[in-house]
Design an enzyme around this catalytic site. Structure first.
Site, PDB file in Angstrom:
ATOM      1  N   HIS A  27      39.419  21.194  65.150  1.00  0.00           N
ATOM      2  CA  HIS A  27      38.730  22.256  66.164  1.00  0.00           C
ATOM      3  C   HIS A  27      39.070  23.505  65.484  1.00  0.00           C
ATOM      4  O   HIS A  27      40.213  23.736  64.881  1.00  0.00           O
ATOM      5  CB  HIS A  27      39.454  22.325  67.318  1.00  0.00           C
ATOM      6  N   PRO A 115      30.033  26.512  70.464  1.00  0.00           N
ATOM      7  CA  PRO A 115      29.363  27.728  70.061  1.00  0.00           C
ATOM      8  C   PRO A 115      29.761  28.703  71.421  1.00  0.00           C
ATOM      9  O   PRO A 115      30.049  28.459  72.451  1.00  0.00           O
ATOM     10  CB  PRO A 115      28.062  27.478  70.484  1.00  0.00           C
ATOM     11  N   ARG A 116      30.222  29.971  70.853  1.00  0.00           N
ATOM     12  CA  ARG A 116      30.604  31.082  71.999  1.00  0.00           C
ATOM     13  C   ARG A 116      30.110  32.337  71.804  1.00  0.00           C
ATOM     14  O   ARG A 116      29.920  32.784  70.625  1.00  0.00           O
ATOM     15  CB  ARG A 116      31.877  30.905  71.914  1.00  0.00           C
ATOM     16  N   HIS A 215      35.548  12.805  72.682  1.00  0.00           N
ATOM     17  CA  HIS A 215      37.174  12.792  73.182  1.00  0.00           C
ATOM     18  C   HIS A 215      37.163  11.733  74.118  1.00  0.00           C
ATOM     19  O   HIS A 215      36.363  11.752  75.101  1.00  0.00           O
ATOM     20  CB  HIS A 215      37.738  14.257  73.591  1.00  0.00           C
ATOM     21  N   GLU A 218      41.647  10.763  76.911  1.00  0.00           N
ATOM     22  CA  GLU A 218      42.960  11.458  76.374  1.00  0.00           C
ATOM     23  C   GLU A 218      44.201  11.414  77.271  1.00  0.00           C
ATOM     24  O   GLU A 218      45.296  11.479  77.038  1.00  0.00           O
ATOM     25  CB  GLU A 218      42.567  12.890  76.195  1.00  0.00           C
ATOM     26  N   ASP A 298      44.435  20.248  65.949  1.00  0.00           N
ATOM     27  CA  ASP A 298      44.771  21.609  65.984  1.00  0.00           C
ATOM     28  C   ASP A 298      45.963  22.150  65.192  1.00  0.00           C
ATOM     29  O   ASP A 298      47.159  22.159  65.534  1.00  0.00           O
ATOM     30  CB  ASP A 298      44.687  22.331  67.132  1.00  0.00           C
TER      31      ASP A 298
END
Ligand SMILES: CNc1ncnc2c1ncn2[C@@H]1O[C@H](COP(=O)(O)O)[C@@H](O)[C@H]1O
Length: 360
Positions: A27, A115-116, A215, A218, A298
């Site tokens: 990510h 997308p942000r 994902h 989890e 991450d």
């Protein structure tokens, strides 16, 4: 024969660093190092001393208790997204992330990001994505085309159906412009959201020829029969994490030989699994014949590079150098970038293997 004997020897960090690696589960925002975040923080603090965000070196210190599933997700919404709010800081952080994967010996990278838009600025989701893609182009050229880089757009589980559809539309739009967007992901806090919301979005992605990675299982709450059945109905090409998978879903995954993205340090440090590295479900999946791609998830938060993930797999599952070469080859099978990219990676691995067996 000589090469055979040498490749049976135990793994070390020099070997895993130089091994040409494929990273498929990273990510973007979670891959930014605390040091890069600190540099961005310093600059903002210089411009605006009243800025209230704490120093990333303090917030993300590895000396304190590691992030767990409850503290991890708010880190993005309440902290990092408030720190990285300009085109220049998106650029600075993306280029730094690409550089560190490259320096670690990654030679094929599929980065993913949600997308942000940045509230109160002119940065729309579109501008955010095109900024990231521009950095990827620039880096690809400046590295002498040494590391292939593709983008996957993430749908966050907390998104509404319209936002998810917008993410798929963006992926299609950029892909149709010839940009290296290869797929769509479902990520986010697994304790939140109803995945059936995204049925239409993933159907559209599939129709458009985008690859799908999800994902999957989890935490126990995101491993219900309904959820896993819905997710598999989206016809994913790969699954991430696959931790709490009930036997009948496991059988289906094995039958379909879905590519599995496994992230050892993230799972152990965030306490998504029990029993430490030795008990990680990598050991179970490894026996199933599903292709596996180790991933960092991450690296900015969990601090373990991809070469370290290969080293951990080697150490905790008694893998030899030959086994790690095999693991790298299985990651190639999972790539979304097409056969030419796969051939290029196979060649790099073969060259590496020959070089290793020739060296004293
Ligand atoms: C435990 N592992 C994980 N499980 C689920 N989602 C994760 C994740 N690690 C990261 N993310 C997702 O990635 C976003 C940050 O990167 P981008 O802003 O998209 O580049 C987080 O907000 C979260 O939704």
């Amino acid at each position: 024969m000589g090469s055979h004997i040498k490749s049976q020897s135990s793994v070390d960090s020099n070997f895993t660093r130089h091994l040409p690696k494929v990273e498929l589960h990273a990510h973007l925002t979670g891959s930014i190092s605390p040091q890069t975040l600190h540099d961005i923080w310093l600059e903002r603090k210089g411009q605006d001393p009243s800025m209230e965000l704490d120093d990333p070196l303090k917030v993300m210190s590895t000396e304190k208790e590691h992030f767990n599933v409850f503290t991890f997700f708010p880190l993005f919404d309440t902290y990092i997204y408030n720190l990285i709010t300009s085109v220049s800081s998106i650029r600075q952080s993306t280029l730094a992330v690409l550089q560190s994967f490259y320096a670690d010996g990654v030679r094929y990278l599929e980065l993913r990001t949600t997308p942000r838009a940045v509230p109160g600025t002119s940065i729309s989701k579109q501008i955010y994505i095109s900024t990231v893609l521009d950095c990827m182009d620039e880096f690809f050229q400046s590295s002498g085309n040494d590391m292939s880089i593709y983008l996957i757009l993430s749908i966050d589980r907390k998104n509404a159906a319209e936002e998810a559809a917008q993410t798929v539309d963006l992926a299609i739009e950029f892909r149709n412009q010839g940009r290296p967007v290869v797929g769509v992901d479902l990520c986010g806090n697994p304790a939140r959201g109803d995945v059936s919301t995204f049925r239409v979005a993933f159907a559209k992605a599939k129709d458009a020829g985008l690859k799908i990675t999800l994902h999957f299982a989890e935490i126990p709450a995101s491993s219900t029969e309904d959820e896993l059945r819905a997710l598999l109905s989206y016809q994913p090409d790969r699954l991430g994490h696959v931790i709490h998978v009930p036997p009948k879903f496991k059988e289906e995954i094995v039958e379909k030989k879905l590519g599995l993205e496994l992230c050892l340090s993230c799972n152990v440090l965030a306490k998504l699994t029990e029993g430490g590295f030795a008990e990680h479900h990598f050991g179970e999946w490894q026996k199933t014949g599903c292709p596996i791609a180790l991933g960092t998830d991450d690296v900015g938060v969990f601090g373990s590079s991809l070469s370290n993930e290969y080293l951990l797999a080697g150490q905790h599952f008694s893998l030899t150098k030959a086994d790690l070469l095999g693991l790298s080859r299985s990651a190639i099978e999972c790539m979304f970038g097409g056969n030419e990219e796969k051939d290029k990676m196979y060649k790099l691995l073969n060259d590496f293997q020959e070089l290793k067996s020739a060296s004293p």
